[in-house]
Design a protein around this motif. Structure first.
Motif, PDB file in Angstrom:
ATOM      1  N   PRO A  77       7.936 -45.142 -21.122  1.00 48.60           N
ATOM      2  CA  PRO A  77       8.869 -45.451 -22.212  1.00 48.60           C
ATOM      3  C   PRO A  77       8.570 -46.767 -22.936  1.00 48.60           C
ATOM      4  CG  PRO A  77       9.859 -46.087 -20.145  1.00 48.60           C
ATOM      5  CD  PRO A  77       8.517 -45.491 -19.810  1.00 48.60           C
ATOM      6  N   TYR A  78       7.361 -47.295 -22.773  1.00 52.15           N
ATOM      7  CA  TYR A  78       6.966 -48.457 -23.563  1.00 52.15           C
ATOM      8  C   TYR A  78       5.456 -48.469 -23.694  1.00 52.15           C
ATOM      9  CZ  TYR A  78       6.530 -50.389 -18.787  1.00 52.15           C
ATOM     10  OH  TYR A  78       6.227 -50.579 -17.454  1.00 52.15           O
ATOM     11  N   THR A  79       4.997 -49.209 -24.675  1.00 52.57           N
ATOM     12  CA  THR A  79       3.568 -49.375 -24.915  1.00 52.57           C
ATOM     13  C   THR A  79       3.167 -50.791 -24.527  1.00 52.57           C
ATOM     14  OG1 THR A  79       4.099 -49.926 -27.202  1.00 52.57           O
ATOM     15  CG2 THR A  79       3.425 -47.666 -26.756  1.00 52.57           C
ATOM     16  N   GLY A  80       1.969 -50.944 -23.976  1.00 51.25           N
ATOM     17  CA  GLY A  80       1.509 -52.268 -23.569  1.00 51.25           C
ATOM     18  C   GLY A  80       2.227 -52.750 -22.325  1.00 51.25           C
ATOM     19  N   LYS A  81       2.318 -54.067 -22.216  1.00 46.62           N
ATOM     20  CA  LYS A  81       2.898 -54.689 -21.024  1.00 46.62           C
ATOM     21  C   LYS A  81       4.324 -55.154 -21.259  1.00 46.62           C
ATOM     22  CE  LYS A  81      -1.487 -56.404 -19.127  1.00 46.62           C
ATOM     23  NZ  LYS A  81      -2.247 -57.584 -18.672  1.00 46.62           N
ATOM     24  N   LEU A  82       5.060 -55.317 -20.163  1.00 47.89           N
ATOM     25  CA  LEU A  82       6.385 -55.917 -20.197  1.00 47.89           C
ATOM     26  C   LEU A  82       6.270 -57.429 -20.058  1.00 47.89           C
ATOM     27  CD1 LEU A  82       8.262 -53.535 -17.744  1.00 47.89           C
ATOM     28  CD2 LEU A  82       8.510 -53.576 -20.237  1.00 47.89           C
ATOM     29  N   THR A  83       7.133 -58.146 -20.745  1.00 50.59           N
ATOM     30  CA  THR A  83       7.194 -59.594 -20.582  1.00 50.59           C
ATOM     31  C   THR A  83       7.428 -59.930 -19.111  1.00 50.59           C
ATOM     32  OG1 THR A  83       8.102 -59.845 -22.809  1.00 50.59           O
ATOM     33  CG2 THR A  83       8.409 -61.688 -21.284  1.00 50.59           C
ATOM     34  N   GLY A  84       6.513 -60.708 -18.540  1.00 48.95           N
ATOM     35  CA  GLY A  84       6.643 -61.071 -17.139  1.00 48.95           C
ATOM     36  C   GLY A  84       6.436 -59.919 -16.186  1.00 48.95           C
ATOM     37  N   GLY A  85       5.988 -58.751 -16.689  1.00 49.79           N
ATOM     38  CA  GLY A  85       5.780 -57.588 -15.840  1.00 49.79           C
ATOM     39  C   GLY A  85       7.063 -56.977 -15.311  1.00 49.79           C
ATOM     40  N   LYS A  86       8.175 -57.229 -15.999  1.00 49.64           N
ATOM     41  CA  LYS A  86       9.447 -56.695 -15.513  1.00 49.64           C
ATOM     42  C   LYS A  86      10.442 -56.582 -16.654  1.00 49.64           C
ATOM     43  CE  LYS A  86      10.511 -61.394 -13.945  1.00 49.64           C
ATOM     44  NZ  LYS A  86      10.747 -62.249 -12.747  1.00 49.64           N
ATOM     45  N   MET A  87      11.550 -55.913 -16.371  1.00 52.19           N
ATOM     46  CA  MET A  87      12.638 -55.788 -17.328  1.00 52.19           C
ATOM     47  C   MET A  87      13.964 -55.912 -16.596  1.00 52.19           C
ATOM     48  SD  MET A  87      12.946 -51.650 -17.932  1.00 52.19           S
ATOM     49  CE  MET A  87      11.273 -51.135 -17.622  1.00 52.19           C
ATOM     50  N   ILE A  88      15.000 -56.240 -17.351  1.00 48.97           N
ATOM     51  CA  ILE A  88      16.361 -56.209 -16.842  1.00 48.97           C
ATOM     52  C   ILE A  88      17.088 -55.123 -17.614  1.00 48.97           C
ATOM     53  CG2 ILE A  88      18.534 -57.460 -16.592  1.00 48.97           C
ATOM     54  CD1 ILE A  88      16.841 -60.031 -16.401  1.00 48.97           C
ATOM     55  N   ALA A  89      17.504 -54.075 -16.909  1.00 46.44           N
ATOM     56  CA  ALA A  89      18.148 -52.928 -17.535  1.00 46.44           C
ATOM     57  C   ALA A  89      19.373 -52.540 -16.723  1.00 46.44           C
ATOM     58  CB  ALA A  89      17.184 -51.756 -17.625  1.00 46.44           C
ATOM     59  N   LYS A  90      20.488 -52.356 -17.393  1.00 48.64           N
ATOM     60  CA  LYS A  90      21.763 -52.047 -16.740  1.00 48.64           C
ATOM     61  C   LYS A  90      22.080 -53.068 -15.661  1.00 48.64           C
ATOM     62  CE  LYS A  90      21.836 -47.107 -17.737  1.00 48.64           C
ATOM     63  NZ  LYS A  90      22.086 -45.743 -17.218  1.00 48.64           N
ATOM     64  N   GLY A  91      21.701 -54.326 -15.935  1.00 49.77           N
ATOM     65  CA  GLY A  91      22.026 -55.425 -15.044  1.00 49.77           C
ATOM     66  C   GLY A  91      21.124 -55.569 -13.844  1.00 49.77           C
ATOM     67  N   GLN A  92      20.102 -54.703 -13.709  1.00 49.05           N
ATOM     68  CA  GLN A  92      19.191 -54.762 -12.578  1.00 49.05           C
ATOM     69  C   GLN A  92      17.777 -55.086 -13.065  1.00 49.05           C
ATOM     70  OE1 GLN A  92      20.193 -54.314  -9.282  1.00 49.05           O
ATOM     71  NE2 GLN A  92      22.258 -54.285 -10.162  1.00 49.05           N
ATOM     72  N   GLU A  93      16.970 -55.683 -12.184  1.00 52.24           N
ATOM     73  CA  GLU A  93      15.591 -56.012 -12.521  1.00 52.24           C
ATOM     74  C   GLU A  93      14.655 -54.920 -12.007  1.00 52.24           C
ATOM     75  OE1 GLU A  93      12.601 -59.302 -10.906  1.00 52.24           O
ATOM     76  OE2 GLU A  93      14.143 -60.193 -12.205  1.00 52.24           O
ATOM     77  N   TYR A  94      13.698 -54.543 -12.852  1.00 52.72           N
ATOM     78  CA  TYR A  94      12.722 -53.515 -12.516  1.00 52.72           C
ATOM     79  C   TYR A  94      11.326 -54.027 -12.843  1.00 52.72           C
ATOM     80  CZ  TYR A  94      16.785 -50.414 -12.529  1.00 52.72           C
ATOM     81  OH  TYR A  94      18.015 -49.832 -12.273  1.00 52.72           O
ATOM     82  N   ALA A  95      10.392 -53.798 -11.930  1.00 52.75           N
ATOM     83  CA  ALA A  95       8.990 -54.124 -12.207  1.00 52.75           C
ATOM     84  C   ALA A  95       8.366 -52.984 -12.983  1.00 52.75           C
ATOM     85  CB  ALA A  95       8.232 -54.361 -10.903  1.00 52.75           C
ATOM     86  N   GLY A  96       7.395 -53.327 -13.846  1.00 53.52           N
ATOM     87  CA  GLY A  96       6.747 -52.281 -14.629  1.00 53.52           C
ATOM     88  C   GLY A  96       5.316 -52.634 -14.957  1.00 53.52           C
ATOM     89  N   GLY A  97       4.429 -51.660 -14.801  1.00 49.02           N
ATOM     90  CA  GLY A  97       3.032 -51.855 -15.157  1.00 49.02           C
ATOM     91  C   GLY A  97       2.784 -51.545 -16.624  1.00 49.02           C
ATOM     92  N   GLN A  98       1.534 -51.529 -17.008  1.00 48.16           N
ATOM     93  CA  GLN A  98       1.168 -51.328 -18.410  1.00 48.16           C
ATOM     94  C   GLN A  98       1.455 -49.903 -18.869  1.00 48.16           C
ATOM     95  OE1 GLN A  98      -2.121 -53.544 -20.189  1.00 48.16           O
ATOM     96  NE2 GLN A  98      -3.153 -51.586 -20.485  1.00 48.16           N
TER      97      GLN A  98
END
Length: 294
Positions: free
Chosen positions: A51-72
């Motif tokens: 659901p995204y292109t490229g990398k996430l800032t810091g390799g992670k996201m905060i969604a629905k109040g929780q932190e998730y790691a994400g690769g490229q």
């Protein structure tokens, strides 16, 4: 599992793993037109980015109040999809939210990937549906790799990227770490219709061109005119890329509807620039048409 469709001109094979096209064969010549996926160079063929292109800032996201790691490039390219429809010259795969996807991205969604053959053209449609979320935001893009040279009589230096209009492609930089730095914008070239494939073209990774006027971008064999041509007119961002190993054995033309994260950007998912935002029951789609004139 792999499935194949064909028409008079083309035979396309796609894998349920990633809903990825792994082969496009010119039936008249038997030539393979997609990159073979040699893991010693680059182990993919034509992944879909969601659901995204490229990398996430810091390799992670905060969604629905929780932190998730994400690769490229998101997770769709690494998930098992389900074949939900097939004819002689079309097939559709689906990926729906599950316990597995929610460990990476906590949203309800359905992603459908449809391949259809139309003469010498492959139409690849990605459709996203929001079954129940108050709002579903996402990024999406394509990453097909085309094998070069087309035959043993040519080398990579015999090819060029060719626009159908005069361009001064302005690029945004994601150096040095794959995230937008917000300060570096540069022209890849000025007032050109073509960009030659040179050994140093991808020395600093990909080139992300913004707001091109051209309807198509092709990789063209200069002496014969044989080409693979992508329709890019509805895409705000188009990347070209190859693995740094030379001589090049493939090139990518990547139409994207969204960009990588920002180097100093917010980690909050809703703050990330998206391709689309869907209300409950709403759907959205994008189609990449690739014509094989070889």
């Amino acid at each position: 599992m792999q499935y194949t469709i064909e028409n008079e001109f083309l035979r396309l094979t796609a894998d349920t793993h990633g809903a990825e096209a792994v082969s496009v064969v010119n039936k008249a010549t038997g030539a393979e037109m997609l990159w073979c996926g040699d893991p010693a160079v680059w182990g993919r063929h034509a992944p879909i980015l969601f659901p995204y292109t490229g990398k996430l800032t810091g390799g992670k996201m905060i969604a629905k109040g929780q932190e998730y790691a994400g690769g490229q490039h998101g997770f769709a390219r690494d998930m098992e999809h389900t074949l939900v429809g097939k004819t002689d010259d079309t097939m559709t795969f689906a990926l729906a939210a599950s316990e597995e996807t929610r460990r990476l991205w906590p949203y309800d969604f359905v992603l459908r990937s449809t391949f259809a053959l139309d003469g010498k053209t492959v139409r690849h449609t990605l459709a996203v549906e929001n079954p129940s979320e108050p709002e579903l935001r996402f990024g999406i893009g394509y990453h097909p790799a085309f094998a070069i040279p087309f035959d043993d009589a040519h080398t990579a230096a015999d090819y060029e990227f060719r626009f159908d209009a005069l361009e001064s492609p302005l690029c945004v930089s994601a150096l040095p770490n794959g995230l937008l730095n917000g300060t570096d914008y540069h022209y890849l070239a000025r007032n050109v219709k073509s960009i030659p494939v040179t050994d140093d073209l991808f020395a600093n990774d990909s080139h992300c061109m913004v707001n091109l006027r051209s309807k198509t971008l092709a990789i063209v064999e200069k002496d014969t005119g044989r080409a693979v041509r992508c329709n890019i007119e509805d895409y705000p961002y188009v990347l070209i890329w190859s693995a740094k190993k030379t001589p090049y054995r493939f090139v990518c033309i990547e139409p994207w509807q969204s960009l990588p994260g920002e180097e100093n950007g917010s980690l909050v998912w809703e703050d990330r620039a998206c391709a689309a935002s869907l209300t409950p029951g709403e759907s959205w789609s994008t189609t990449l048409c690739t014509t094989f004139d070889r």
